[in-house]
Design a protein around this motif. Structure first.
Motif, PDB file in Angstrom:
ATOM      1  N   THR A 126     -69.218  15.505 -37.736  1.00 42.78           N
ATOM      2  CA  THR A 126     -68.866  16.440 -38.798  1.00 42.78           C
ATOM      3  C   THR A 126     -68.719  15.683 -40.102  1.00 42.78           C
ATOM      4  O   THR A 126     -68.543  14.465 -40.126  1.00 42.78           O
ATOM      5  N   GLU A 127     -68.771  16.419 -41.195  1.00 40.87           N
ATOM      6  CA  GLU A 127     -68.664  15.791 -42.514  1.00 40.87           C
ATOM      7  C   GLU A 127     -67.318  15.091 -42.661  1.00 40.87           C
ATOM      8  O   GLU A 127     -67.233  14.032 -43.267  1.00 40.87           O
ATOM      9  N   ALA A 128     -66.271  15.647 -42.092  1.00 38.59           N
ATOM     10  CA  ALA A 128     -64.951  15.036 -42.205  1.00 38.59           C
ATOM     11  C   ALA A 128     -64.912  13.664 -41.540  1.00 38.59           C
ATOM     12  O   ALA A 128     -64.233  12.757 -41.999  1.00 38.59           O
ATOM     13  N   GLN A 129     -65.638  13.493 -40.454  1.00 35.42           N
ATOM     14  CA  GLN A 129     -65.654  12.211 -39.765  1.00 35.42           C
ATOM     15  C   GLN A 129     -66.478  11.187 -40.520  1.00 35.42           C
ATOM     16  O   GLN A 129     -66.243   9.999 -40.419  1.00 35.42           O
ATOM     17  N   ALA A 130     -67.457  11.630 -41.286  1.00 37.88           N
ATOM     18  CA  ALA A 130     -68.369  10.733 -41.982  1.00 37.88           C
ATOM     19  C   ALA A 130     -67.848  10.317 -43.361  1.00 37.88           C
ATOM     20  O   ALA A 130     -68.494   9.555 -44.038  1.00 37.88           O
ATOM     21  N   VAL A 131     -66.693  10.807 -43.776  1.00 37.55           N
ATOM     22  CA  VAL A 131     -66.163  10.520 -45.104  1.00 37.55           C
ATOM     23  C   VAL A 131     -65.726   9.060 -45.203  1.00 37.55           C
ATOM     24  O   VAL A 131     -65.021   8.551 -44.336  1.00 37.55           O
ATOM     25  N   THR A 132     -66.151   8.413 -46.269  1.00 36.68           N
ATOM     26  CA  THR A 132     -65.753   7.037 -46.541  1.00 36.68           C
ATOM     27  C   THR A 132     -64.384   7.051 -47.196  1.00 36.68           C
ATOM     28  O   THR A 132     -64.182   7.727 -48.202  1.00 36.68           O
ATOM     29  N   ALA A 133     -63.466   6.315 -46.637  1.00 39.31           N
ATOM     30  CA  ALA A 133     -62.106   6.258 -47.185  1.00 39.31           C
ATOM     31  C   ALA A 133     -62.098   5.483 -48.503  1.00 39.31           C
ATOM     32  O   ALA A 133     -62.942   4.620 -48.734  1.00 39.31           O
ATOM     33  N   CYS A 134     -61.143   5.789 -49.349  1.00 40.18           N
ATOM     34  CA  CYS A 134     -60.980   5.049 -50.597  1.00 40.18           C
ATOM     35  C   CYS A 134     -60.536   3.629 -50.287  1.00 40.18           C
ATOM     36  O   CYS A 134     -59.748   3.410 -49.360  1.00 40.18           O
ATOM     37  N   MET A 135     -61.045   2.682 -51.046  1.00 45.67           N
ATOM     38  CA  MET A 135     -60.734   1.274 -50.807  1.00 45.67           C
ATOM     39  C   MET A 135     -59.330   0.912 -51.298  1.00 45.67           C
ATOM     40  O   MET A 135     -58.639   0.133 -50.675  1.00 45.67           O
ATOM     41  N   THR A 136     -58.938   1.480 -52.430  1.00 42.61           N
ATOM     42  CA  THR A 136     -57.630   1.152 -52.991  1.00 42.61           C
ATOM     43  C   THR A 136     -56.527   1.880 -52.236  1.00 42.61           C
ATOM     44  O   THR A 136     -56.736   2.973 -51.721  1.00 42.61           O
ATOM     45  N   LYS A 137     -55.390   1.260 -52.162  1.00 36.47           N
ATOM     46  CA  LYS A 137     -54.243   1.875 -51.495  1.00 36.47           C
ATOM     47  C   LYS A 137     -53.079   2.079 -52.472  1.00 36.47           C
ATOM     48  O   LYS A 137     -52.095   2.720 -52.136  1.00 36.47           O
ATOM     49  N   GLU A 138     -53.202   1.515 -53.674  1.00 33.68           N
ATOM     50  CA  GLU A 138     -52.186   1.689 -54.717  1.00 33.68           C
ATOM     51  C   GLU A 138     -52.805   2.481 -55.856  1.00 33.68           C
ATOM     52  O   GLU A 138     -53.749   2.023 -56.493  1.00 33.68           O
ATOM     53  N   PHE A 139     -52.272   3.653 -56.111  1.00 34.90           N
ATOM     54  CA  PHE A 139     -52.834   4.548 -57.111  1.00 34.90           C
ATOM     55  C   PHE A 139     -51.930   4.641 -58.327  1.00 34.90           C
ATOM     56  O   PHE A 139     -50.725   4.814 -58.193  1.00 34.90           O
ATOM     57  N   LYS A 140     -52.530   4.562 -59.514  1.00 31.39           N
ATOM     58  CA  LYS A 140     -51.793   4.732 -60.761  1.00 31.39           C
ATOM     59  C   LYS A 140     -51.910   6.160 -61.273  1.00 31.39           C
ATOM     60  O   LYS A 140     -51.186   6.537 -62.172  1.00 31.39           O
ATOM     61  N   THR A 141     -52.853   6.930 -60.717  1.00 32.60           N
ATOM     62  CA  THR A 141     -53.055   8.303 -61.183  1.00 32.60           C
ATOM     63  C   THR A 141     -52.945   9.272 -60.017  1.00 32.60           C
ATOM     64  O   THR A 141     -53.376   8.984 -58.909  1.00 32.60           O
ATOM     65  N   GLU A 142     -52.379  10.421 -60.302  1.00 34.83           N
ATOM     66  CA  GLU A 142     -52.271  11.470 -59.292  1.00 34.83           C
ATOM     67  C   GLU A 142     -53.639  12.077 -58.997  1.00 34.83           C
ATOM     68  O   GLU A 142     -53.907  12.486 -57.872  1.00 34.83           O
ATOM     69  N   VAL A 148     -56.666  10.670 -58.772  1.00 35.77           N
ATOM     70  CA  VAL A 148     -57.419   9.905 -57.778  1.00 35.77           C
ATOM     71  C   VAL A 148     -56.673   9.864 -56.446  1.00 35.77           C
ATOM     72  O   VAL A 148     -57.276   9.982 -55.386  1.00 35.77           O
ATOM     73  N   LYS A 149     -55.359   9.746 -56.496  1.00 34.45           N
ATOM     74  CA  LYS A 149     -54.580   9.716 -55.255  1.00 34.45           C
ATOM     75  C   LYS A 149     -54.777  11.010 -54.463  1.00 34.45           C
ATOM     76  O   LYS A 149     -55.022  10.979 -53.257  1.00 34.45           O
ATOM     77  N   ALA A 150     -54.688  12.141 -55.147  1.00 33.46           N
ATOM     78  CA  ALA A 150     -54.854  13.434 -54.472  1.00 33.46           C
ATOM     79  C   ALA A 150     -56.272  13.585 -53.923  1.00 33.46           C
ATOM     80  O   ALA A 150     -56.458  14.052 -52.800  1.00 33.46           O
ATOM     81  N   ALA A 151     -57.256  13.167 -54.714  1.00 35.17           N
ATOM     82  CA  ALA A 151     -58.647  13.283 -54.267  1.00 35.17           C
ATOM     83  C   ALA A 151     -58.914  12.394 -53.058  1.00 35.17           C
ATOM     84  O   ALA A 151     -59.571  12.813 -52.103  1.00 35.17           O
ATOM     85  N   CYS A 152     -58.399  11.164 -53.090  1.00 35.12           N
ATOM     86  CA  CYS A 152     -58.599  10.243 -51.962  1.00 35.12           C
ATOM     87  C   CYS A 152     -57.939  10.768 -50.700  1.00 35.12           C
ATOM     88  O   CYS A 152     -58.498  10.671 -49.613  1.00 35.12           O
ATOM     89  N   THR A 153     -56.752  11.326 -50.846  1.00 31.93           N
ATOM     90  CA  THR A 153     -56.046  11.885 -49.703  1.00 31.93           C
ATOM     91  C   THR A 153     -56.805  13.075 -49.128  1.00 31.93           C
ATOM     92  O   THR A 153     -56.912  13.227 -47.912  1.00 31.93           O
ATOM     93  N   LYS A 154     -57.365  13.876 -50.004  1.00 34.69           N
ATOM     94  CA  LYS A 154     -58.067  15.088 -49.574  1.00 34.69           C
ATOM     95  C   LYS A 154     -59.420  14.794 -48.945  1.00 34.69           C
ATOM     96  O   LYS A 154     -59.767  15.373 -47.923  1.00 34.69           O
ATOM     97  N   GLY A 155     -60.196  13.877 -49.563  1.00 42.84           N
ATOM     98  CA  GLY A 155     -61.562  13.716 -49.067  1.00 42.84           C
ATOM     99  C   GLY A 155     -62.184  12.351 -49.266  1.00 42.84           C
ATOM    100  O   GLY A 155     -63.401  12.227 -49.316  1.00 42.84           O
ATOM    101  N   GLY A 156     -61.365  11.312 -49.401  1.00 45.02           N
ATOM    102  CA  GLY A 156     -61.882   9.953 -49.500  1.00 45.02           C
ATOM    103  C   GLY A 156     -62.694   9.696 -50.760  1.00 45.02           C
ATOM    104  O   GLY A 156     -62.546  10.379 -51.771  1.00 45.02           O
ATOM    105  N   GLN A 157     -63.570   8.685 -50.686  1.00 42.73           N
ATOM    106  CA  GLN A 157     -64.369   8.298 -51.843  1.00 42.73           C
ATOM    107  C   GLN A 157     -65.213   9.426 -52.423  1.00 42.73           C
ATOM    108  O   GLN A 157     -65.264   9.573 -53.647  1.00 42.73           O
ATOM    109  N   PRO A 158     -65.862  10.241 -51.604  1.00 43.74           N
ATOM    110  CA  PRO A 158     -66.662  11.325 -52.201  1.00 43.74           C
ATOM    111  C   PRO A 158     -65.824  12.271 -53.064  1.00 43.74           C
ATOM    112  O   PRO A 158     -66.246  12.672 -54.141  1.00 43.74           O
ATOM    113  N   ALA A 159     -64.631  12.604 -52.610  1.00 41.50           N
ATOM    114  CA  ALA A 159     -63.763  13.497 -53.383  1.00 41.50           C
ATOM    115  C   ALA A 159     -63.272  12.813 -54.647  1.00 41.50           C
ATOM    116  O   ALA A 159     -63.186  13.440 -55.707  1.00 41.50           O
TER     117      ALA A 159
END
Length: 98
Positions: free
Chosen positions: A25-41, A43-54
């Motif tokens: 499924t597309e959810a399994q194929a999502v590439t996770a964000c590389m960074t783990k420390e976010f300065k902006t909400e 990017v943090k929200a997008a990474c949590t929701k859908g990884g790098q593509p989001a």
């Protein structure tokens, strides 16, 4: 002959369903964000929701709204790590980001 047609039809459906269940499924194929420390909400929200593509989509929308022409304004290198320049967060804030 009609029995063979029905059998072929059923076999085709069963084979199609079997292949569909093996496809990730597309959810399994999502590439996770590389960074783990976010300065902006954003990017943090997008990474949590859908990884790098989001995150990419969120930043593309931000760039369009802020009329930023290229990712290289804030990023020294792009995929896969999207390394930020030292002033990336300041550039983000100047463009209206929070």
């Amino acid at each position: 002959m009609a029995k063979f047609g029905i059998f072929a039809f059923i076999a085709t459906i069963v084979a199609s369903l079997g292949i569909a269940t093996l496809t990730p499924t597309e959810a399994q194929a999502v590439t996770a964000c590389m960074t783990k420390e976010f300065k902006t909400e954003l990017v943090k929200a997008a990474c949590t929701k859908g990884g790098q593509p989001a995150a990419k989509e969120a930043m593309k929308k931000f760039m369009k709204d802020a009329k930023i022409k290229t990712c290289n304004v804030c990023h020294g290198k792009l995929a896969p790590n999207y390394e930020q320049k030292k002033d990336a967060f300041d550039q983000f804030k100047k463009a209206g980001g929070k």
